[in-house]
Scaffold this motif. Structure first.
Motif, mmCIF file in Angstrom:
data_model
loop_
_atom_site.group_PDB
_atom_site.id
_atom_site.type_symbol
_atom_site.label_atom_id
_atom_site.label_comp_id
_atom_site.label_asym_id
_atom_site.label_seq_id
_atom_site.Cartn_x
_atom_site.Cartn_y
_atom_site.Cartn_z
ATOM 1 N N THR A 165 33.551 31.941 40.681
ATOM 2 C CA THR A 165 34.101 30.638 40.266
ATOM 3 C C THR A 165 33.944 30.387 38.779
ATOM 4 O O THR A 165 34.549 29.451 38.246
ATOM 5 C CB THR A 165 33.422 29.497 41.042
ATOM 6 O OG1 THR A 165 32.012 29.483 40.750
ATOM 7 C CG2 THR A 165 33.612 29.664 42.538
ATOM 8 N N ILE A 166 33.114 31.173 38.097
ATOM 9 C CA ILE A 166 32.954 31.010 36.653
ATOM 10 C C ILE A 166 33.468 32.249 35.901
ATOM 11 O O ILE A 166 32.999 32.563 34.822
ATOM 12 C CB ILE A 166 31.499 30.690 36.258
ATOM 13 C CG1 ILE A 166 30.539 31.802 36.702
ATOM 14 C CG2 ILE A 166 31.063 29.352 36.844
ATOM 15 C CD1 ILE A 166 29.128 31.640 36.154
ATOM 16 N N ALA A 167 34.388 32.947 36.544
ATOM 17 C CA ALA A 167 35.090 34.085 35.923
ATOM 18 C C ALA A 167 34.188 35.272 35.634
ATOM 19 O O ALA A 167 34.485 36.072 34.736
ATOM 20 C CB ALA A 167 35.783 33.641 34.626
ATOM 21 N N LEU A 168 33.088 35.391 36.382
ATOM 22 C CA LEU A 168 32.246 36.583 36.236
ATOM 23 C C LEU A 168 32.836 37.686 37.113
ATOM 24 O O LEU A 168 32.991 37.489 38.322
ATOM 25 C CB LEU A 168 30.813 36.276 36.659
ATOM 26 C CG LEU A 168 29.816 37.416 36.450
ATOM 27 C CD1 LEU A 168 29.561 37.634 34.959
ATOM 28 C CD2 LEU A 168 28.496 37.136 37.171
ATOM 29 N N PRO A 169 33.153 38.847 36.551
ATOM 30 C CA PRO A 169 33.809 39.900 37.341
ATOM 31 C C PRO A 169 32.834 40.678 38.227
ATOM 32 O O PRO A 169 32.728 41.899 38.130
ATOM 33 C CB PRO A 169 34.439 40.788 36.261
ATOM 34 C CG PRO A 169 33.527 40.628 35.084
ATOM 35 C CD PRO A 169 33.049 39.208 35.121
ATOM 36 N N GLU A 170 32.142 39.957 39.098
ATOM 37 C CA GLU A 170 31.214 40.616 40.013
ATOM 38 C C GLU A 170 31.985 41.143 41.225
ATOM 39 O O GLU A 170 33.216 41.166 41.223
ATOM 40 C CB GLU A 170 30.079 39.660 40.417
ATOM 41 C CG GLU A 170 30.490 38.244 40.739
ATOM 42 C CD GLU A 170 31.234 38.135 42.041
ATOM 43 O OE1 GLU A 170 30.715 38.611 43.063
ATOM 44 O OE2 GLU A 170 32.353 37.584 42.048
ATOM 45 N N LEU A 171 31.278 41.551 42.263
ATOM 46 C CA LEU A 171 31.898 42.266 43.376
ATOM 47 C C LEU A 171 32.990 41.454 44.068
ATOM 48 O O LEU A 171 34.111 41.939 44.275
ATOM 49 C CB LEU A 171 30.812 42.670 44.379
ATOM 50 C CG LEU A 171 31.287 43.395 45.636
ATOM 51 C CD1 LEU A 171 32.057 44.653 45.276
ATOM 52 C CD2 LEU A 171 30.092 43.735 46.524
ATOM 53 N N VAL A 172 32.679 40.217 44.439
ATOM 54 C CA VAL A 172 33.659 39.403 45.166
ATOM 55 C C VAL A 172 34.861 39.080 44.281
ATOM 56 O O VAL A 172 36.006 39.065 44.749
ATOM 57 C CB VAL A 172 32.997 38.117 45.697
ATOM 58 C CG1 VAL A 172 34.040 37.179 46.298
ATOM 59 C CG2 VAL A 172 31.943 38.461 46.741
ATOM 60 N N SER A 173 34.605 38.822 43.005
ATOM 61 C CA SER A 173 35.706 38.539 42.084
ATOM 62 C C SER A 173 36.660 39.720 41.990
ATOM 63 O O SER A 173 37.891 39.550 42.029
ATOM 64 C CB SER A 173 35.148 38.198 40.701
ATOM 65 O OG SER A 173 36.184 37.981 39.779
ATOM 66 N N ARG A 174 36.110 40.919 41.888
ATOM 67 C CA ARG A 174 36.976 42.101 41.783
ATOM 68 C C ARG A 174 37.690 42.377 43.099
ATOM 69 O O ARG A 174 38.851 42.792 43.108
ATOM 70 C CB ARG A 174 36.141 43.303 41.348
ATOM 71 C CG ARG A 174 35.528 43.132 39.972
ATOM 72 C CD ARG A 174 35.049 44.423 39.382
ATOM 73 N NE ARG A 174 34.369 44.197 38.109
ATOM 74 C CZ ARG A 174 34.164 45.126 37.199
ATOM 75 N NH1 ARG A 174 34.623 46.353 37.388
ATOM 76 N NH2 ARG A 174 33.526 44.852 36.082
ATOM 77 N N ALA A 175 36.998 42.127 44.220
ATOM 78 C CA ALA A 175 37.651 42.303 45.517
ATOM 79 C C ALA A 175 38.802 41.313 45.677
ATOM 80 O O ALA A 175 39.880 41.666 46.167
ATOM 81 C CB ALA A 175 36.629 42.116 46.641
ATOM 82 N N SER A 176 38.579 40.077 45.251
ATOM 83 C CA SER A 176 39.630 39.062 45.329
ATOM 84 C C SER A 176 40.811 39.423 44.434
ATOM 85 O O SER A 176 41.982 39.231 44.808
ATOM 86 C CB SER A 176 39.066 37.701 44.934
ATOM 87 O OG SER A 176 40.054 36.700 44.984
ATOM 88 N N SER A 177 40.520 39.963 43.262
ATOM 89 C CA SER A 177 41.579 40.371 42.340
ATOM 90 C C SER A 177 42.412 41.506 42.932
ATOM 91 O O SER A 177 43.655 41.499 42.849
ATOM 92 C CB SER A 177 40.966 40.804 41.008
ATOM 93 O OG SER A 177 41.946 41.258 40.114
ATOM 94 N N ILE A 178 41.742 42.460 43.558
ATOM 95 C CA ILE A 178 42.460 43.560 44.204
ATOM 96 C C ILE A 178 43.314 43.027 45.351
ATOM 97 O O ILE A 178 44.473 43.411 45.536
ATOM 98 C CB ILE A 178 41.463 44.629 44.711
ATOM 99 C CG1 ILE A 178 40.822 45.355 43.522
ATOM 100 C CG2 ILE A 178 42.162 45.625 45.630
ATOM 101 C CD1 ILE A 178 39.694 46.285 43.911
ATOM 102 N N GLY A 179 42.732 42.099 46.122
ATOM 103 C CA GLY A 179 43.480 41.533 47.234
ATOM 104 C C GLY A 179 44.707 40.776 46.792
ATOM 105 O O GLY A 179 45.772 40.875 47.414
ATOM 106 N N SER A 180 44.599 40.038 45.686
ATOM 107 C CA SER A 180 45.746 39.249 45.215
ATOM 108 C C SER A 180 46.850 40.127 44.647
ATOM 109 O O SER A 180 48.027 39.738 44.647
ATOM 110 C CB SER A 180 45.285 38.241 44.153
ATOM 111 O OG SER A 180 44.791 38.905 43.004
ATOM 112 N N SER A 181 46.485 41.305 44.157
ATOM 113 C CA SER A 181 47.511 42.183 43.581
ATOM 114 C C SER A 181 48.116 43.127 44.613
ATOM 115 O O SER A 181 49.259 43.587 44.437
ATOM 116 C CB SER A 181 46.916 43.006 42.432
ATOM 117 O OG SER A 181 45.866 43.835 42.892
ATOM 118 N N THR A 182 47.379 43.417 45.690
ATOM 119 C CA THR A 182 47.884 44.353 46.707
ATOM 120 C C THR A 182 48.203 43.676 48.032
ATOM 121 O O THR A 182 48.851 44.290 48.883
ATOM 122 C CB THR A 182 46.838 45.449 46.975
ATOM 123 O OG1 THR A 182 45.649 44.848 47.520
ATOM 124 C CG2 THR A 182 46.487 46.203 45.700
#
Length: 220
Positions: A165-182
């Motif tokens: 929620t504070i734009a830290l590219p930790e595990l869940v953030s990167r997983a969410s980013s992958i999910g939104s793009s794929t």
């Protein structure tokens, strides 16, 4: 199934970077928070009203405010006061404050669990209040509190998932980013969950074993 494993292999390098960041935030927040909790526990036990009152206020705010609110406060709130922290530093400070507040009560409960006879024995052999804390109460209290402290550390690793929620590219953030793009949300979130479980599940069993072991040797 083989197709999902192929996806996992393609995502793993990116997720491992976020995983490492989650572990770094956890290690730093615990490394700062538990000593802070010890200091707060000692301050709450003091007779001086000002010190005890200030420590109690910190503990109650740290325990009463959700970790998500603390993260948002340090990252989005402090810039309004002219102090800007990076997302990584905000995560460490917020989770360290949360850790310090909660572990202070765990440690204080450990101090209270030290048998009164041990405290009397410290007085009989001539130890002053500081030496009694240093050589008798703190070592035995921390031993009692150790399983709960380790259990809380596992929870803090899981709490790093809030840092997206504070734009830290930790595990869940990167997983969410992958999910939104794929649009492959289920496989990537399943993999992220397994990566958390890889540490949390064995650690939970280890804490339970340690608790049983210490329970057999408890001072009565």
């Amino acid at each position: 199934m083989s197709a999902m494993f192929d996806l996992w292999l393609s995502w793993l390098p990116d997720l491992l970077g976020g995983y490492r960041l989650s572990l770094e935030v956890t290690a730093l927040s615990i490394g700062i928070g538990i000593p802070l909790g010890l200091v707060l526990a000692l301050c709450v036990s003091m007779q001086q009203k000002a010190i005890r009152g200030a420590a109690l206020v910190f503990v109650e705010i740290g325990r009463g405010a959700p970790a998500l609110i603390l993260l948002q406060f340090f990252y989005f709130g402090l810039p309004n006061a002219g102090l800007t922290l990076s997302s990584f530093l905000s995560a460490v400070v917020a989770l360290a404050c949360c850790t310090g507040a909660y572990t202070s009560e765990i440690i204080r409960a450990g101090f209270d669990a030290v048998p009164y006879g041990q405290k009397e024995a410290a007085a009989v052999i001539g130890l002053n209040a500081v030496d009694a804390l240093r050589f008798v109460i703190v070592p035995q209290g921390l031993r009692v509190a150790l399983p709960a402290l380790l259990g809380f550390s596992i929870m803090m690793l899981q709490a790093t998932s809030l840092c997206f929620t504070i734009a830290l590219p930790e595990l869940v953030s990167r997983a969410s980013s992958i999910g939104s793009s794929t649009f492959e949300y289920m496989p990537v979130l399943l993999l992220a969950g397994l990566m958390f479980a890889l540490i949390c599940v064995p650690a939970t069993f280890a804490v339970s074993a340690l608790e049983r072991r210490l329970g057999r040797h408890a001072v009565r």
